[in-house]
Design a protein around this motif. Sequence first.
Motif, mmCIF file in Angstrom:
data_model
loop_
_atom_site.group_PDB
_atom_site.id
_atom_site.type_symbol
_atom_site.label_atom_id
_atom_site.label_comp_id
_atom_site.label_asym_id
_atom_site.label_seq_id
_atom_site.Cartn_x
_atom_site.Cartn_y
_atom_site.Cartn_z
ATOM 1 N N THR A 261 -21.972 -24.603 -9.533
ATOM 2 C CA THR A 261 -20.637 -24.393 -10.072
ATOM 3 C C THR A 261 -19.936 -25.740 -10.170
ATOM 4 N N TYR A 262 -19.656 -26.155 -11.412
ATOM 5 C CA TYR A 262 -18.990 -27.439 -11.643
ATOM 6 C C TYR A 262 -17.482 -27.211 -11.736
ATOM 7 N N GLY A 263 -16.806 -27.285 -10.611
ATOM 8 C CA GLY A 263 -15.351 -27.151 -10.593
ATOM 9 C C GLY A 263 -14.746 -28.454 -10.118
ATOM 10 N N THR A 264 -13.707 -28.357 -9.304
ATOM 11 C CA THR A 264 -13.105 -29.527 -8.674
ATOM 12 C C THR A 264 -14.187 -30.307 -7.930
ATOM 13 N N GLY A 306 -16.259 -33.521 -8.036
ATOM 14 C CA GLY A 306 -17.054 -33.295 -9.247
ATOM 15 C C GLY A 306 -16.130 -33.436 -10.437
ATOM 16 N N GLY A 307 -15.659 -32.292 -10.962
ATOM 17 C CA GLY A 307 -14.693 -32.303 -12.066
ATOM 18 C C GLY A 307 -13.438 -33.094 -11.713
ATOM 19 N N ALA A 308 -13.172 -33.241 -10.420
ATOM 20 C CA ALA A 308 -11.994 -33.994 -9.988
ATOM 21 C C ALA A 308 -12.081 -35.460 -10.413
ATOM 22 N N ALA A 309 -13.282 -35.961 -10.678
ATOM 23 C CA ALA A 309 -13.425 -37.337 -11.174
ATOM 24 C C ALA A 309 -12.816 -37.433 -12.580
ATOM 25 N N ILE A 310 -13.045 -36.375 -13.371
ATOM 26 C CA ILE A 310 -12.476 -36.321 -14.722
ATOM 27 C C ILE A 310 -10.955 -36.135 -14.640
ATOM 28 N N GLN A 311 -10.566 -35.272 -13.689
ATOM 29 C CA GLN A 311 -9.138 -35.056 -13.445
ATOM 30 C C GLN A 311 -8.439 -36.374 -13.114
ATOM 31 N N TRP A 312 -9.105 -37.190 -12.316
ATOM 32 C CA TRP A 312 -8.510 -38.468 -11.906
ATOM 33 C C TRP A 312 -8.363 -39.420 -13.100
ATOM 34 N N GLN A 322 -6.707 -34.213 -22.078
ATOM 35 C CA GLN A 322 -7.333 -32.990 -21.594
ATOM 36 C C GLN A 322 -8.722 -33.308 -21.070
ATOM 37 N N ALA A 323 -9.113 -32.554 -20.044
ATOM 38 C CA ALA A 323 -10.446 -32.771 -19.469
ATOM 39 C C ALA A 323 -11.534 -32.632 -20.539
ATOM 40 N N ALA A 324 -11.310 -31.723 -21.486
ATOM 41 C CA ALA A 324 -12.324 -31.486 -22.518
ATOM 42 C C ALA A 324 -12.511 -32.707 -23.432
ATOM 43 N N ASP A 325 -11.497 -33.581 -23.524
ATOM 44 C CA ASP A 325 -11.629 -34.792 -24.350
ATOM 45 C C ASP A 325 -12.754 -35.698 -23.857
ATOM 46 N N SER A 326 -13.109 -35.534 -22.581
ATOM 47 C CA SER A 326 -14.125 -36.406 -21.996
ATOM 48 C C SER A 326 -15.472 -36.283 -22.725
ATOM 49 N N GLU A 327 -15.731 -35.106 -23.279
ATOM 50 C CA GLU A 327 -17.034 -34.886 -23.922
ATOM 51 C C GLU A 327 -17.196 -35.772 -25.163
ATOM 52 N N ALA A 377 -18.099 -41.427 -15.505
ATOM 53 C CA ALA A 377 -17.523 -40.380 -14.650
ATOM 54 C C ALA A 377 -18.305 -39.074 -14.802
ATOM 55 N N LEU A 378 -18.606 -38.718 -16.056
ATOM 56 C CA LEU A 378 -19.393 -37.495 -16.278
ATOM 57 C C LEU A 378 -20.772 -37.624 -15.640
ATOM 58 N N GLU A 379 -21.377 -38.813 -15.831
ATOM 59 C CA GLU A 379 -22.708 -39.013 -15.264
ATOM 60 C C GLU A 379 -22.682 -38.935 -13.740
ATOM 61 N N ASP A 406 -22.192 -22.908 -14.025
ATOM 62 C CA ASP A 406 -20.916 -22.280 -14.369
ATOM 63 C C ASP A 406 -19.804 -23.185 -13.876
ATOM 64 N N GLY A 407 -18.557 -22.681 -13.902
ATOM 65 C CA GLY A 407 -17.392 -23.483 -13.499
ATOM 66 C C GLY A 407 -16.772 -24.177 -14.705
ATOM 67 N N GLY A 408 -15.554 -24.681 -14.511
ATOM 68 C CA GLY A 408 -14.756 -25.228 -15.602
ATOM 69 C C GLY A 408 -15.421 -26.344 -16.385
ATOM 70 N N ALA A 409 -16.216 -27.200 -15.723
ATOM 71 C CA ALA A 409 -16.813 -28.345 -16.412
ATOM 72 C C ALA A 409 -18.158 -28.002 -17.061
ATOM 73 N N ALA A 410 -18.671 -26.782 -16.805
ATOM 74 C CA ALA A 410 -19.986 -26.413 -17.347
ATOM 75 C C ALA A 410 -19.954 -26.254 -18.862
ATOM 76 N N VAL A 411 -18.764 -26.157 -19.448
ATOM 77 C CA VAL A 411 -18.675 -26.046 -20.912
ATOM 78 C C VAL A 411 -19.006 -27.375 -21.587
ATOM 79 N N ASN A 412 -19.010 -28.453 -20.814
ATOM 80 C CA ASN A 412 -19.239 -29.788 -21.367
ATOM 81 C C ASN A 412 -20.730 -29.995 -21.663
ATOM 82 N N ASN A 413 -21.071 -30.069 -22.949
ATOM 83 C CA ASN A 413 -22.487 -30.168 -23.346
ATOM 84 C C ASN A 413 -23.128 -31.478 -22.911
HETATM 85 P P1 ADP Z 1 -11.667 -24.994 -9.653
HETATM 86 O O1 ADP Z 1 -12.106 -23.559 -9.689
HETATM 87 O O2 ADP Z 1 -12.342 -25.844 -8.641
HETATM 88 O O3 ADP Z 1 -10.178 -25.175 -9.662
HETATM 89 P P2 ADP Z 1 -12.559 -25.060 -12.432
HETATM 90 O O4 ADP Z 1 -13.843 -24.333 -12.360
HETATM 91 O O5 ADP Z 1 -11.400 -24.416 -13.092
HETATM 92 O O6 ADP Z 1 -12.150 -25.645 -11.022
HETATM 93 O O7 ADP Z 1 -12.853 -26.457 -13.164
HETATM 94 C C1 ADP Z 1 -11.852 -27.413 -13.290
HETATM 95 C C2 ADP Z 1 -12.444 -28.800 -13.155
HETATM 96 O O8 ADP Z 1 -13.352 -29.053 -14.203
HETATM 97 C C3 ADP Z 1 -11.381 -29.864 -13.204
HETATM 98 O O9 ADP Z 1 -11.639 -30.806 -12.187
HETATM 99 C C4 ADP Z 1 -11.544 -30.500 -14.591
HETATM 100 O O10 ADP Z 1 -11.303 -31.896 -14.536
HETATM 101 C C5 ADP Z 1 -12.984 -30.228 -14.923
HETATM 102 N N1 ADP Z 1 -13.176 -29.922 -16.351
HETATM 103 C C6 ADP Z 1 -12.621 -28.909 -17.052
HETATM 104 N N2 ADP Z 1 -13.057 -28.920 -18.335
HETATM 105 C C7 ADP Z 1 -13.906 -29.964 -18.454
HETATM 106 C C8 ADP Z 1 -14.695 -30.497 -19.511
HETATM 107 N N3 ADP Z 1 -14.706 -29.953 -20.733
HETATM 108 N N4 ADP Z 1 -15.450 -31.586 -19.241
HETATM 109 C C9 ADP Z 1 -15.478 -32.134 -18.008
HETATM 110 N N5 ADP Z 1 -14.766 -31.669 -16.973
HETATM 111 C C10 ADP Z 1 -13.980 -30.602 -17.188
#
Ligand code: ADP
Length: 494
Positions: A261-264, A306-312, A322-327, A377-379, A406-413
């Motif tokens: 799960t790729y979240g925070t 994890g995703g918090a690196a993108i958040q930062w 937006q986090a999605a811009d990272s892709e 950061a993504l790598e 799964d998780g918020g960052a998993a949409v990033n191809n």
């Molecule tokens: P949580 O459940 O831990 O709050 P989410 O599963 O909602 O987290 O995922 C959010 C995290 O994923 C954030 O840290 C955000 O920076 C990152 N994120 C969201 N969308 C993308 C994306 N398209 N590419 C990279 N990271 C992303």
Amino acid sequence: MRYILAIDQGTSSSRCVVYDRQANPVAMAQQTITQHFSQPGRVEHDAEEIWASQSAVFLQALLDAQLSPADIAGIGITNQRETTVIWERSTGKPVYNAIVWQDRRTADDCIRLKQAGAEAMVKAKTGLLLDAYFSATKISWLLDHVEGARAQAERGELAFGTIDSWLVWKLTNGELHITDVSNAARTLLFNIDTMQWDDELLALFNVPASLLPAVKSSSEIYGQTRNREIGAGISIAAIAGDQQAGLFGQLCINAGMAKCTYGTGSFLMMNTGLQRVASSHGLLTTIAWQIGDQIHYALEGSVFVGGAAIQWLRDGLGLFGQAADSEQLAASVADNGGVYFVPALTGLGAPHWDPHARGAIFGITRGTTLAHLTRAALESICFQVDEVLQLLSAESGAPVVQLRIDGGAAVNNRLAQFQADISAVEVVRPTNLETTALGAAYLAGIAIGLWTIDELNQKWQIDRSFYQQMPPQDVKSLKHYWLKAVGRAKNWAE
Ligand code: ADP
């Protein structure tokens, strides 16, 4: 009665999802909950607010789906794990706020117990480490700091529960005080071999047995709701901790199957089947679930940032909106340009275990751009996941061949492809990324006979699979530089 309702009580919000007979989501409602930070290192939730928000989204989800409680065949519960509530049996009132898993107030208690040599026994019985993260020292803290609580507990007047127990108590109006094995396994009080609360652990943490809920399987009809707000007579049919429910929602039902799960943070879990696998590199051994008499075990490893690196990059540096811009940014350059970002913003977990490591960026030249930094950061998310993945393979003795994500960052191809490239596994992204609630719904539907695991396997749909495309010598070079960068980020804070 063709619908299943999943209650998903998370750290930041309370959610309910309604699923139809085909396990397709038909409605979702969500409310955020208040985080209380009374002192540095402390994190609390108001248990009454948790219930109020959960019952509100329950009703909202039914309304949105245009259903009545009578349409719901069963409820599945999944929850933030380890978070500790103690309440009075007679009134149902919590004696204090819930102490959240992130709370560090009992860190010194854990150090004392470690110094007294207790960790080997604790690890052997629970599969966990002696850490403030888990429930046991939180329970003891509440009994010792809430006036009169210990005496009340000795008299059998109090109940302890993780969030699942608290919700079932409320749903049944105090009739049921239960938990499931996957939640019990996170308390430090439950022996994962004997499948019992353990007297030696209860004595070590000074927790009276009278507080504890009855431990049930993860998928069975425990009883019916008896609550005025949400209605009576609905079967409560599943309970599982959030990561375990996620593993089930990904249908990682056989030994060797793993999810991330790729979240925070990034949360990896591997089903090790009926075998309990011990880790010598700081991974946790835990119970995945019990269905009928069969208990599945799991190995678990987490990456803090994890995703918090993108958040930062987004919020701390303001590099994009937006986090999605990272892709797109990452894809605008051919490679990382030699830039490596070690996001040890809160130290490093498995396999490096260095709380003194701090974030660092290496390899910057005059040619370095925002795109290289974003790519790095993504790598970095993938390098860290890869390290845990290698540990899971090594310690379980069965190499992971497929990783379900799964998780918020998993949409990033880009991220998914890079993971496949460096880990040499098939990375599979399902169409339904809400795997936590889905897992609870799956488990509930199994309990009431709505579907079987085989049928679920047929319904489960892949959005996209990613395979290794990178030449091995490139992978080798990337990993070489990553490790070099990690080495230099270690042992920084004094
Ligand atoms: P949580 O459940 O831990 O709050 P989410 O599963 O909602 O987290 O995922 C959010 C995290 O994923 C954030 O840290 C955000 O920076 C990152 N994120 C969201 N969308 C993308 C994306 N398209 N590419 C990279 N990271 C992303």
